[in-house]
Design a protein around this motif. Structure first.
Motif, short mmCIF file in Angstrom:
data_model
loop_
_atom_site.label_atom_id
_atom_site.label_comp_id
_atom_site.label_asym_id
_atom_site.label_seq_id
_atom_site.Cartn_x
_atom_site.Cartn_y
_atom_site.Cartn_z
N MET A 95 0.84 -1.31 -0.04
CA MET A 95 0.06 -0.06 0.18
C MET A 95 0.81 1.16 0.00
O MET A 95 1.72 1.16 0.67
CB MET A 95 -1.02 -0.05 1.35
N LEU A 96 0.51 2.12 -1.00
CA LEU A 96 1.35 3.32 -0.87
C LEU A 96 0.41 4.43 -0.80
O LEU A 96 -0.64 4.70 -0.94
CB LEU A 96 1.99 3.60 -2.43
N GLY A 108 -2.72 3.90 -2.94
CA GLY A 108 -2.61 3.19 -4.09
C GLY A 108 -1.99 1.78 -3.65
O GLY A 108 -1.39 1.51 -2.66
N VAL A 109 -1.99 0.65 -4.73
CA VAL A 109 -1.41 -0.72 -4.34
C VAL A 109 -0.54 -1.00 -5.46
O VAL A 109 -0.99 -0.72 -6.69
CB VAL A 109 -2.72 -1.52 -4.14
N VAL A 110 0.49 -1.41 -5.30
CA VAL A 110 1.43 -1.89 -6.27
C VAL A 110 0.86 -3.27 -6.59
O VAL A 110 0.74 -4.11 -6.20
CB VAL A 110 2.88 -2.16 -5.53
N THR A 119 3.71 -0.90 -11.36
CA THR A 119 2.24 -0.54 -11.82
C THR A 119 1.63 -0.30 -10.41
O THR A 119 1.49 -1.21 -9.52
CB THR A 119 1.60 -1.34 -12.58
N VAL A 120 1.13 1.14 -10.15
CA VAL A 120 0.33 1.18 -8.81
C VAL A 120 -0.99 1.74 -9.24
O VAL A 120 -1.26 2.34 -10.24
CB VAL A 120 1.14 2.62 -8.32
N ASP A 121 -1.99 0.86 -8.57
CA ASP A 121 -3.39 1.20 -8.79
C ASP A 121 -3.83 2.29 -7.72
O ASP A 121 -4.04 1.87 -6.75
CB ASP A 121 -4.04 -0.15 -8.80
N PHE A 122 -4.27 3.21 -8.40
CA PHE A 122 -5.01 4.08 -7.51
C PHE A 122 -6.59 4.16 -7.79
O PHE A 122 -7.24 5.18 -7.13
CB PHE A 122 -4.43 5.73 -7.99
#
Length: 141
Positions: A95-96, A108-110, A119-122
């Motif tokens: 988690m970012l 976001g999640v890597v 690739t980070v999913d926001f």
């Protein structure tokens, strides 16, 4: 008996599951969730489904992504250089927190990682999911 309509304060207990049966959230063993109908404190589809119901009513309702947390937005999948990530963020599932365009914090999640980019999913974690609610209306005031 009062029915749920615009401006009413409503208390509910609920269990939220996904298509695979995974329980994502539940407050059945805790305090009921209180909200004001029509003030967009719940996802749109659930608020709509509760309209007109009364205290004591129970219901099961499935909310499509468009009326829940939205569909998956491909533009929210961002390629980030790995060297810009904190050490603990350099693995799938990490988690970012980032700063969004209006200065807000976004999570976001890597999703994927190679030697140079991640690739980070926001998207919201429940974007693209059909949400299955089992709801009991505790009170309407």
């Amino acid at each position: 008996m009062m029915t749920i309509c615009q401006g009413k304060t409503v208390a509910i207990t609920y269990t939220l599951t996904l298509d695979d049966g995974q329980v994502v959230d539940s407050n059945v063993e805790d305090e009921p969730l209180s909200y004001v109908q029509g003030e967009e404190q719940l996802i749109f589809g659930l608020e709509q489904a509760l309209e007109g119901k009364q205290a004591g009513d129970s219901m099961k309702v499935s909310i499509q992504p468009e009326e829940g947390y939205g569909t998956v937005n491909e533009e929210a999948l961002i390629e980030v250089p790995v060297d810009q990530l904190p050490e603990e963020g350099r693995q799938p599932g990490a988690m970012l927190t980032a700063v969004g365009p209006q200065g807000q914090e976004i999570q976001g999640v890597v999703k994927a990682l190679n030697e140079t980019t991640a690739t980070v999913d926001f998207n919201h974690p429940l974007a693209g999911e059909v949400l299955h609610f089992d709801v009991t209306i505790v009170s309407v005031a």
